[in-house]
Enzyme design. Structure first.
Site, PDB file in Angstrom:
ATOM      1  N   ARG A 117       0.850  -1.183   0.000  1.00  0.00           N
ATOM      2  CA  ARG A 117       0.000   0.000   0.000  1.00  0.00           C
ATOM      3  C   ARG A 117       0.894   1.245   0.000  1.00  0.00           C
ATOM      4  NH1 ARG A 117      -2.526   0.467   6.179  1.00  0.00           N
ATOM      5  NH2 ARG A 117      -0.553   0.317   7.290  1.00  0.00           N
ATOM      6  N   ASN A 155      -5.042   7.975   4.297  1.00  0.00           N
ATOM      7  CA  ASN A 155      -4.880   7.162   5.506  1.00  0.00           C
ATOM      8  C   ASN A 155      -3.406   7.119   5.882  1.00  0.00           C
ATOM      9  OD1 ASN A 155      -6.149   5.064   7.429  1.00  0.00           O
ATOM     10  ND2 ASN A 155      -4.378   3.968   6.606  1.00  0.00           N
ATOM     11  N   GLU A 156      -3.093   7.596   7.077  1.00  0.00           N
ATOM     12  CA  GLU A 156      -1.730   7.502   7.622  1.00  0.00           C
ATOM     13  C   GLU A 156      -0.659   7.956   6.626  1.00  0.00           C
ATOM     14  OE1 GLU A 156      -2.182   3.972  10.976  1.00  0.00           O
ATOM     15  OE2 GLU A 156      -1.344   3.444   9.010  1.00  0.00           O
ATOM     16  N   GLU A 312      -7.691   5.111  15.355  1.00  0.00           N
ATOM     17  CA  GLU A 312      -7.333   3.692  15.329  1.00  0.00           C
ATOM     18  C   GLU A 312      -6.582   3.308  16.589  1.00  0.00           C
ATOM     19  OE1 GLU A 312      -5.165   2.098  12.064  1.00  0.00           O
ATOM     20  OE2 GLU A 312      -6.315   3.184  10.549  1.00  0.00           O
ATOM     21  N   TRP A 320       2.039  -6.778  13.339  1.00  0.00           N
ATOM     22  CA  TRP A 320       3.254  -6.339  12.647  1.00  0.00           C
ATOM     23  C   TRP A 320       4.486  -6.252  13.540  1.00  0.00           C
ATOM     24  CZ3 TRP A 320       3.866  -1.971  15.472  1.00  0.00           C
ATOM     25  CH2 TRP A 320       2.705  -1.298  15.899  1.00  0.00           C
ATOM     26  N   GLU A 360      -2.994  -8.314   7.363  1.00  0.00           N
ATOM     27  CA  GLU A 360      -3.455  -8.015   8.722  1.00  0.00           C
ATOM     28  C   GLU A 360      -4.492  -9.020   9.212  1.00  0.00           C
ATOM     29  OE1 GLU A 360      -2.832  -3.279   9.278  1.00  0.00           O
ATOM     30  OE2 GLU A 360      -4.379  -3.820   7.837  1.00  0.00           O
ATOM     31  N   LYS A 361      -4.457 -10.227   8.690  1.00  0.00           N
ATOM     32  CA  LYS A 361      -5.459 -11.216   9.099  1.00  0.00           C
ATOM     33  C   LYS A 361      -5.283 -11.675  10.538  1.00  0.00           C
ATOM     34  CE  LYS A 361      -2.976 -15.063   6.817  1.00  0.00           C
ATOM     35  NZ  LYS A 361      -2.009 -14.242   6.057  1.00  0.00           N
ATOM     36  N   HIS A 363      -4.417  -9.474  12.889  1.00  0.00           N
ATOM     37  CA  HIS A 363      -4.659  -8.280  13.706  1.00  0.00           C
ATOM     38  C   HIS A 363      -6.004  -8.431  14.398  1.00  0.00           C
ATOM     39  CE1 HIS A 363      -5.143  -4.057  14.800  1.00  0.00           C
ATOM     40  NE2 HIS A 363      -3.930  -3.794  14.351  1.00  0.00           N
TER      41      HIS A 363
END
Length: 688
Positions: A117, A155-156, A312, A320, A360-361, A363
């Site tokens: 990303r 985003n970020e 968030e 991570w 991120e599964k 997370h």
């Protein structure tokens, strides 16, 4: 809009609760279940569309909004407001393949590929045009949708790509430099190019600071840091301007990343209606709550003390870190309350439903893989109910009598290469100072170096390595007028060009501090230097010469034995303290003396491990008590809190004391409630 409505982040009443929702990862039949469960959990807002570009625009001239129409209608029918993202943080594959020059290039010349990303060059006109086109399409379609309560830009910014060294970036950098300096002669002076025959004959000869045979020009690197922050900000502003034009009246924000080095958040905050933050403290770190508190105080400070939004956080473990420790029962609740205690008017999470695929599964989520039978889901529902009972605190603020100066220019210059010590890092220098205040229950506000300071009893500068003369004069005027300044080591060394001040450190603060630094004396790794008081210096020391200042503490051994280590200088009607070494935990003793002299007192005497804050507004005063320890704590309510009040979390009366369980908390509405509150706790302009 009423005064009460104007104090809210969005039109949603009370405190915001919810998180990122990624429905494109699930079939439509799951959406109905999610909406039902969100309502059961007390969710009031869902962030939608953050990474939906490829779904919204599957081809250059193909748009698919039907699914998003259906989703927004569904959420609205269940009373859930939407924070709608512009979806520009992750360009789709078709755009990258049509314009491979969008992809960013590293300082070594490596072009980063598609597959993660934020794979774009901040200076790419193709990326910018595509992002603006998408933003406009979303704004035109959903500006009047009843679910829309907030725009979520990108985003970020800078999370993965803060800089690009491609030819387009070089062109953009030259244009930025031309606007900053005008003539190439001015650039040569600023960059000190007489050194190492680096003189430029024209701007066309200037390139980004790519990998070179040896050290790169330090002012070039400093300007590159400034440029990279501004380049990303330009992208943000381009989207923001479209939203302002097409969707006026709907607030917009972008999620910051706490105390993030790459972006000058003072400049960024000028373009936010309110600040939002992403924060991921590590449950494996027993001091994580102190650093989180520091970051939250910064978020509150960036917009002059206004309420902010925790956009968030993780309900439990992240995905991570090398080892991803989950939050034990009660910690998610405690840390969420901590954000509220530090001025947030809402707590959102990443994410609502745990992903089954992707990076991120693993997370955590408000709705974990095990679903409604899981521990995490039960905590989600319980905390949603508790948060509803705290709605009245929305819009209240936190006052402070102590300011900490934070300057991104100085941060960047401090951590440049080829310094006396590579160990002098801004956050490492700041944390002991902040931890001492946190432990003592002394609230602080962060301020830029150009802020007006007169309303503060004490101003702390753990480090101001880069200091412009005009900013130093503001600080000097503050001390002359009766203020108390405490300044840390390696300060006042360079000017805005990263040139050493005439006469050396502390440069333009020499007169107010009453000292001169003869020589820097960094401390080797693992070594310490004892002080006469019993404190120990690590990382850094200085050969200090008093020029009117009195020695408060001195070095006790080694080459600096007998020389002043900590000084105090009466200046005008105030005083300036200089700490010439890194004292770590020992800084508390110095701050105690300075704050006592300034008349600063703790909010409340609390046991170790208990955090205390006070939020105040026209509707009342709210005392937050948070127990970060694994032992119960008893907190007497004394002084201005002796009348007690009501714990909003339990509904029970709090009389002479409050008892907290391990990881427990109380939010006490104090009696009497109504008190006047200033419009802001930041006594100074935001812009220079």
């Amino acid at each position: 809009m009423s005064a009460e409505g104007a104090s809210r982040l969005t039109r949603v009443e009370g405190l915001l609760y919810g998180g990122d929702y990624n429905p494109e990862q699930w079939p439509p039949e799951v959406w109905a279940e999610d909406a039902k469960l969100m309502r059961e959990a007390g969710v009031t807002m869902a962030t939608v569309g953050v990474f939906s570009w490829a779904r919204l625009q599957p081809g250059p001239d193909t748009w698919e909004f039907g699914w998003l129409d259906e989703l927004l209608d569904l959420l609205h029918a269940h009373g859930i407001a939407v924070d709608l993202a512009t979806a520009t943080a992750s360009p789709p594959a078709w755009l990258v393949r049509a314009h491979p020059e969008i992809l960013p290039v590293t300082a070594d010349g490596v072009r980063l590929e598609f597959g993660s990303r934020q794979h774009y060059c901040p200076s790419s006109p193709e990326y910018r045009n595509a992002a603006q086109r998408l933003t406009r399409a979303l704004a035109e379609r959903y500006r009047d949708h009843p679910a829309l309560a907030l725009w979520h830009i990108h985003n970020e910014y800078g999370d993965h790509v803060t800089e690009c060294f491609c030819a387009r970036s070089a062109e953009h950098f030259r244009a930025w430099l031309t606007e900053r300096y005008g003539t190439v002669d001015a650039l040569n002076h600023a960059w000190g190019t007489a050194f190492w025959s680096q003189r430029y004959g024209s701007y066309a000869e200037v390139e980004p600071p790519r990998t070179a045979p040896g050290p790169v020009n330090p002012t070039q690197l400093l300007d590159w840091r400034r440029f990279c922050s501004d380049a990303l900000l330009a992208l943000h502003r381009a989207e923001r301007e479209i939203l302002t034009e097409v969707s006026p009246g709907v607030p917009a924000t972008t999620n910051f990343m706490s105390m993030f080095k790459a972006l000058d958040y003072w400049k960024w905050a000028e373009h936010e209606e309110f600040v939002s933050d992403d924060a991921y403290p590590d449950p494996a770190d027993p001091r994580a709550h102190v650093n989180a508190s520091l970051n939250y105080d910064l978020m509150r400070s960036l917009k002059g003390g206004r309420p902010w939004l925790l956009m968030e956080q993780a309900p439990s473990a992240v995905s991570w870190r090398p080892v991803n420790v989950p939050k034990p029962p009660g910690l998610q609740r405690l840390w969420s309350l901590q954000a509220l205690a530090r001025g947030a008017d809402g707590v959102l999470y990443f994410q609502w439903r745990a992903s089954r695929a992707g990076a991120e599964k693993y997370h955590s989520a408000l709705l974990p893989h095990r679903g409604t039978e899981s521990r995490g889901w039960r905590e989600t529902v319980r905390f949603g109910a508790e948060l509803a009972r705290l709605g009245e605190i929305a819009g209240t603020r936190i006052g402070s009598e102590v300011a900490i100066v934070l300057d991104w220019d100085s941060w960047w210059a401090l951590e440049a290469d080829d310094h006396p010590s590579a160990r002098m890092r801004w956050r490492d220098l700041l944390r002991p100072w902040y931890a001492a205040l946190h432990a003592r229950g002394v609230p602080i506000t962060f301020v830029p170096p150009y802020a007006q300071l007169a309303a503060y009893r004490a101003v702390l500068a753990p480090n101001l390595h880069l200091l412009r003369p005009e900013h130093a004069e503001r600080i000097a005027a503050y001390v002359r007028g009766g203020g108390q300044l405490v300044c840390g080591p390696f300060s006042g060394v360079v000017d805005g060009y990263d040139h050493i001040h005439d006469g050396g450190a502390p440069g333009p603060l020499r007169e107010v501090l009453g000292v001169s630094v003869d020589e820097f004396w960094p401390v080797p790794d693992g070594a310490t230097v004892p002080l006469a008081s019993g404190a120990e210096a690590s990382l850094w020391a200085e050969w200090l010469v008093a020029e009117g200042a009195e020695s408060v503490d001195s070095y006790a051994s080694g080459p600096l034995a007998g020389r002043p280590a900590v000084t105090r200088h009466a200046y005008g009607t105030g005083a300036a303290w200089y700490v010439s070494c890194h004292l770590a935990e020992g800084i508390g003793g110095v701050l105690d003396r300075a704050l006592t002299e300034a008349g600063v007192a703790p909010l409340l005497d609390v046991p170790e491990g208990v955090e205390v804050t006070l939020r105040t507004g026209p509707q009342g005063r709210y005392l937050f008590l948070l127990n970060h320890d694994d032992r119960p704590a008893l907190i007497p309510l004394t002084g201005p809190y002796a009348a007690g009040g009501t714990d909003l979390l339990t509904g029970e009366a709090a009389h002479s004391s409050v008892r907290l369980a391990p990881l427990g908390a109380a939010v006490v509405r104090l009696a009497p409630a109504p008190v006047p509150v200033p419009e802001t706790d930041f006594p100074g302009e935001i812009a220079p």
